[in-house]
Design an enzyme around this catalytic site. Structure first.
Site, PDB file in Angstrom:
ATOM      1  N   ARG A 111       0.882  -1.165  -0.015  1.00 52.78           N
ATOM      2  CA  ARG A 111      -0.044  -0.043   0.082  1.00 52.78           C
ATOM      3  C   ARG A 111       0.789   1.151  -0.064  1.00 52.78           C
ATOM      4  O   ARG A 111       0.393   2.093  -0.868  1.00 52.78           O
ATOM      5  CB  ARG A 111      -1.010   0.127   1.151  1.00 52.78           C
ATOM      6  CG  ARG A 111      -2.016   1.195   1.303  1.00 52.78           C
ATOM      7  CD  ARG A 111      -2.330   1.877   0.085  1.00 52.78           C
ATOM      8  NE  ARG A 111      -3.165   0.525  -0.846  1.00 52.78           N
ATOM      9  CZ  ARG A 111      -3.497   0.723  -2.095  1.00 52.78           C
ATOM     10  NH1 ARG A 111      -3.253   1.677  -2.879  1.00 52.78           N
ATOM     11  NH2 ARG A 111      -4.108  -0.308  -2.727  1.00 52.78           N
ATOM     12  N   LYS A 146       0.703  24.923  -3.222  1.00 56.85           N
ATOM     13  CA  LYS A 146      -0.667  24.446  -2.839  1.00 56.85           C
ATOM     14  C   LYS A 146      -0.426  22.897  -2.874  1.00 56.85           C
ATOM     15  O   LYS A 146      -0.800  22.013  -3.561  1.00 56.85           O
ATOM     16  CB  LYS A 146      -1.697  24.733  -3.753  1.00 56.85           C
ATOM     17  CG  LYS A 146      -2.147  26.249  -3.407  1.00 56.85           C
ATOM     18  CD  LYS A 146      -3.144  26.578  -4.461  1.00 56.85           C
ATOM     19  CE  LYS A 146      -3.422  28.183  -4.067  1.00 56.85           C
ATOM     20  NZ  LYS A 146      -4.361  28.553  -5.024  1.00 56.85           N
ATOM     21  N   LYS A 178       2.537  39.937  -2.569  1.00 59.16           N
ATOM     22  CA  LYS A 178       1.176  39.699  -2.605  1.00 59.16           C
ATOM     23  C   LYS A 178       0.626  40.855  -2.257  1.00 59.16           C
ATOM     24  O   LYS A 178       1.087  42.086  -1.763  1.00 59.16           O
ATOM     25  CB  LYS A 178       0.591  38.445  -1.898  1.00 59.16           C
ATOM     26  CG  LYS A 178       1.503  37.175  -2.224  1.00 59.16           C
ATOM     27  CD  LYS A 178       1.433  36.603  -3.662  1.00 59.16           C
ATOM     28  CE  LYS A 178       0.140  36.147  -4.226  1.00 59.16           C
ATOM     29  NZ  LYS A 178      -0.399  34.819  -3.144  1.00 59.16           N
ATOM     30  N   GLU A 208       2.783  40.752  -7.408  1.00 56.60           N
ATOM     31  CA  GLU A 208       1.412  40.514  -7.879  1.00 56.60           C
ATOM     32  C   GLU A 208       0.820  41.795  -8.061  1.00 56.60           C
ATOM     33  O   GLU A 208       0.848  42.557  -7.401  1.00 56.60           O
ATOM     34  CB  GLU A 208       0.628  39.697  -6.735  1.00 56.60           C
ATOM     35  CG  GLU A 208      -0.436  39.316  -7.097  1.00 56.60           C
ATOM     36  CD  GLU A 208      -1.582  38.620  -6.034  1.00 56.60           C
ATOM     37  OE1 GLU A 208      -1.420  37.489  -6.175  1.00 56.60           O
ATOM     38  OE2 GLU A 208      -2.100  39.453  -5.334  1.00 56.60           O
ATOM     39  N   ASP A 230      -2.503  38.584 -11.809  1.00 58.16           N
ATOM     40  CA  ASP A 230      -3.583  37.873 -10.851  1.00 58.16           C
ATOM     41  C   ASP A 230      -4.866  38.076 -11.616  1.00 58.16           C
ATOM     42  O   ASP A 230      -5.469  38.797 -11.939  1.00 58.16           O
ATOM     43  CB  ASP A 230      -3.357  38.225  -9.553  1.00 58.16           C
ATOM     44  CG  ASP A 230      -4.496  37.279  -8.601  1.00 58.16           C
ATOM     45  OD1 ASP A 230      -4.371  35.925  -8.821  1.00 58.16           O
ATOM     46  OD2 ASP A 230      -5.104  37.853  -7.810  1.00 58.16           O
TER      47      ASP A 230
END
Length: 292
Positions: A111, A146, A178, A208, A230
């Site tokens: 597994r 992510k 950002k 950004e 963005d």
């Protein structure tokens, strides 16, 4: 046959320390304190098994070194022959590995080996699908942060196996300013000036922007190395490319999917990043068939 030590993608490094730690963590989770009690009570200790790791679907393979390390961790004398390497495009039904050794070890490692190959091959396959849509353009498709906690190095490696490229690995290897950084720092120019004054000469700065006016402001400062565009539509991306005229690298982000990637690539941006490569990749169908 391919030597087991040559299973890594030839152009994508993955530390053996990362492989060993990931395998140890996964086996600790699965075997717990008592081990594989099913195999212990049903399989004689001297039983041997022959197994084949099979791709049940077509796609791009990643994670074979982790499968090998899994079985080797449980039985160092296991004999493994490889028929493919990471980054290889395979058809459904292709044998990837043959494993011969103590049956208990083969069953106990099944597994964990399948989980790693299935997860990473799924990412590599999805990435390859994205990359295919960028053919004939200069654009590179990149992953993001992510990722599954604890599996970032593996998942970013799988993206490279699929022909994609990596964005930053963490908060510590590049400056990515950002919208919230801009808001707290007091604007585009102040945040760029502060960043440029404090970073080392080898560290890149990306910022950004949401609008062409912000892009113009960034270009006027001359302080950024790259600009993340963005959630801009195709028409706006084309305008951004014309406005930048090669002065900074441009990255499209937000709304980057399999259905939009070709149009985004055609705008002339240098990069497109998609979190879907790692957070939404379907598991690759792979199985272990036992022939005692």
């Amino acid at each position: 046959m391919i030597p087991a030590g040559s299973l890594l993608h030839p152009d994508a490094f993955l530390s053996p320390l990362v492989i060993d730690e990931a395998v140890r963590r996964a086996l600790d989770e699965d075997l717990g304190r008592a081990g594989d009690v099913t195999s212990l009570v049903t399989i004689p200790p001297d039983a041997q098994a022959h197994a084949v790791l099979v791709a049940r679907q077509a796609g791009v393979i990643a994670g074979l070194p982790l499968a090998v390390a899994t079985f080797k961790a449980l039985a160092p004398d296991v004999v493994i022959h490889a028929h493919a390497h990471d980054g290889a495009a395979v058809a459904a039904g292709i044998n990837l590995l043959t494993i011969s050794g103590p049956a208990r070890a083969v069953l106990s490692g099944e597994r964990t080996a399948l989980n790693y190959v299935g997860r990473l091959s799924g990412i590599a396959t999805l990435t390859a699908n994205y990359v295919r849509h960028t053919a004939g353009t200069k654009m590179r498709i990149c992953c993001t942060r992510k990722t599954t906690p604890g599996l970032r190095a593996l998942e970013k490696y799988a993206v490279r196996c699929g022909g994609g490229f990596n964005h930053r690995f963490g908060l510590d290897d590049a400056v990515l300013i950002k919208d919230n950084h801009i808001a707290v720092a007091g604007g585009v120019r102040p945040v760029l000036e502060r960043a440029r004054a404090r970073i080392g000469h080898l560290v890149k700065i990306e910022i950004e922007v949401d609008t062409l006016d912000q892009l113009r402001e960034v270009l006027d400062t001359g302080l950024a190395d790259a600009v993340l565009l963005d959630n801009m539509d195709i028409a706006t991306l084309k305008q951004a490319v014309a406005m930048a005229n090669g002065r900074v690298a441009l990255e499209a982000s937000g709304g980057v999917t399999e259905s939009t990637i070709a149009a985004i690539a055609a705008t002339g941006v240098d990069y497109a990043s998609s979190g879907a490569l790692t957070h939404s990749a379907p598991n690759f169908d792979v199985a272990l068939d036992i022939d005692v």
